[in-house]
Design an enzyme around this catalytic site. Sequence first.
Site, PDB file in Angstrom:
ATOM      1  N   ARG A  72       0.974  -1.199   0.128  1.00  0.00           N
ATOM      2  CA  ARG A  72       0.013   0.129  -0.033  1.00  0.00           C
ATOM      3  C   ARG A  72       0.931   1.206   0.183  1.00  0.00           C
ATOM      4  NH1 ARG A  72      -3.805   2.779   4.606  1.00  0.00           N
ATOM      5  NH2 ARG A  72      -1.785   3.550   5.216  1.00  0.00           N
ATOM      6  N   TYR A 110      -2.617  12.001   5.423  1.00  0.00           N
ATOM      7  CA  TYR A 110      -3.204  10.891   5.914  1.00  0.00           C
ATOM      8  C   TYR A 110      -2.078   9.683   5.529  1.00  0.00           C
ATOM      9  CZ  TYR A 110      -4.769   6.092   6.458  1.00  0.00           C
ATOM     10  OH  TYR A 110      -4.866   4.998   7.152  1.00  0.00           O
ATOM     11  N   ASP A 123      -5.016   3.971  -0.079  1.00  0.00           N
ATOM     12  CA  ASP A 123      -6.237   4.232   0.882  1.00  0.00           C
ATOM     13  C   ASP A 123      -6.539   5.624   0.709  1.00  0.00           C
ATOM     14  OD1 ASP A 123      -7.945   4.292   2.848  1.00  0.00           O
ATOM     15  OD2 ASP A 123      -6.480   3.351   4.407  1.00  0.00           O
ATOM     16  N   HIS A 175      -9.003   7.036   2.368  1.00  0.00           N
ATOM     17  CA  HIS A 175      -9.501   7.302   3.665  1.00  0.00           C
ATOM     18  C   HIS A 175     -10.578   8.460   3.687  1.00  0.00           C
ATOM     19  CE1 HIS A 175      -8.200   6.719   8.060  1.00  0.00           C
ATOM     20  NE2 HIS A 175      -7.974   5.664   7.284  1.00  0.00           N
ATOM     21  N   GLU A 207      -8.918   2.107  -1.941  1.00  0.00           N
ATOM     22  CA  GLU A 207      -9.612   1.672  -0.654  1.00  0.00           C
ATOM     23  C   GLU A 207     -10.450   3.214  -0.191  1.00  0.00           C
ATOM     24  OE1 GLU A 207      -7.028   0.181   2.246  1.00  0.00           O
ATOM     25  OE2 GLU A 207      -8.348   0.776   3.858  1.00  0.00           O
ATOM     26  N   GLU A 248     -13.721  -1.293   6.370  1.00  0.00           N
ATOM     27  CA  GLU A 248     -13.027  -1.164   7.911  1.00  0.00           C
ATOM     28  C   GLU A 248     -13.773  -0.677   8.796  1.00  0.00           C
ATOM     29  OE1 GLU A 248      -9.343   0.802   6.595  1.00  0.00           O
ATOM     30  OE2 GLU A 248      -9.558   1.880   7.990  1.00  0.00           O
ATOM     31  N   ARG A 299     -13.524  -5.254   3.369  1.00  0.00           N
ATOM     32  CA  ARG A 299     -12.544  -4.953   4.438  1.00  0.00           C
ATOM     33  C   ARG A 299     -12.819  -5.274   5.790  1.00  0.00           C
ATOM     34  NH1 ARG A 299      -7.987  -3.546   4.136  1.00  0.00           N
ATOM     35  NH2 ARG A 299      -8.077  -1.739   5.398  1.00  0.00           N
ATOM     36  N   GLU A 321      -4.437  -7.393   5.093  1.00  0.00           N
ATOM     37  CA  GLU A 321      -3.515  -6.359   5.319  1.00  0.00           C
ATOM     38  C   GLU A 321      -2.607  -6.837   6.615  1.00  0.00           C
ATOM     39  OE1 GLU A 321      -5.623  -2.682   6.996  1.00  0.00           O
ATOM     40  OE2 GLU A 321      -3.941  -1.443   6.654  1.00  0.00           O
ATOM     41  N   TRP A 338     -11.520  12.196   8.417  1.00  0.00           N
ATOM     42  CA  TRP A 338     -10.196  11.591   8.786  1.00  0.00           C
ATOM     43  C   TRP A 338     -10.153  10.447   8.051  1.00  0.00           C
ATOM     44  CZ3 TRP A 338      -5.669  12.213   9.535  1.00  0.00           C
ATOM     45  CH2 TRP A 338      -4.684  11.410   9.648  1.00  0.00           C
TER      46      TRP A 338
HETATM   47 CO    CO Z   1      -7.988   1.925   5.434  1.00  0.00          CO
END
Ligand code: CO
Length: 403
Positions: free
Chosen positions: A147, A159, A211, A213, A237, A263, A284, A340, A403
């Site tokens: 990643r 991030y 990612d 985010h 992601e 996630e 995820r 991950e 975030w």
């Molecule tokens: Co993530």
Amino acid sequence: MKIRSAKVIVTCPGRNLVTLKIETDEGVYGIGDATLNGREKSVVSYLEDHVIPTLIGKDPQRIEDIWQYLYRGAYWRRGPVGMTAIAAVDVALWDIKAKLAGMPLYQLLGGKSREKVMVYGHATGLDIDSCLEEVRKHVELGYKAVRVQCGIPGIPTTYGVSKEAGKPYEPADSALPSENVWSTEKYLNHVPELFAAVRKEFGEDLHILHDVHHRLTPIQAARLGKEVEKFHLFWLEDCTPVENQSSYELIRKHTTTPLAIGEIFNSLSDCQELIQNQLIDYIRATITHAGGITNVRRIADFASIFHVKTGFHGATDLSPICMGAALHFDTWVPNFGIQEHMPHTKETDLVFPHAYEFKDGFFTPGDVPGHGVDIDEELAAKYPYKPAYLPVNRLEDGTLWNW
Ligand code: CO
């Protein structure tokens, strides 16, 4: 056989980790991860005040019945606090059942579907060159998938990028959340160059993940997915928040870049529409935050009908117990995609001795009975809880952002 006692252990060997330990009247015990990053104490209370008293005297082998009791019986369904607490109980009970059977957990799920579990690591850098260096380190360790995240010129913090190479980028080491600044425009203009540089340097075989985010709107995510198609990412992601699941229809219409999300999901209904409309490629949801092995198995089975594979969250906001349980699950689940992996601190690995092993980009869960992860309670007690939070994020004009 009866559950004799249960207790919650909180330790901070680098990050706060919450563990539930369930003991039976026959001496066998099991442990489950109950860590909810930045909200740890809410799960401690949920378990101690509302769950543990109802477990005492129950038959630990009735995993499904106890799951239903805690889910339906609470009246309140879903939500991260409740589902993390249920997951901790569930994983501890699967650990007990596998120990009673004298088998590694993957055997109880149906046995091995594969010999080893492909993981992806995290390469982050303040700029593209330092990120490439981190990618190289991963490739040298044998990782087949990485990643990549890098700093964005003109934004002081980004991030997924730590201030120093190799150092964790979250959470802030303070009693209150720190604040970051974000510019979607600067990010969108810069990030494609990162993927171009990784492909140029490492060729076509390395799997590249990224990612976002939750930082983009659907149309911005569509633009990014379309623009980076030529770099064939393994996945993009969390490109947009997904309280409204149908927002992914717009992204999907515009790009063939594979999409991953989940996630922060806690239930099948959090991802049902995304899966059944084939709007994503990887789910995820984690064992720890989505109700344990019992519930994640339901999600994975449902996903398999729609060609959606698993790609469990596995950052260090989850304890080695979650990693161990996930690796058993990954060894079995037919529609496995990737796992991950972020290394825990040395101190964390000592608090949680484990049977899983890394070799050449792959993990194996080990063959000891149970999920193969234990806790050294004496050592855990040396690292008391410290308040720590993820940063919050603001746009350049001060507007609070995701975030
Ligand atoms: Co993530």
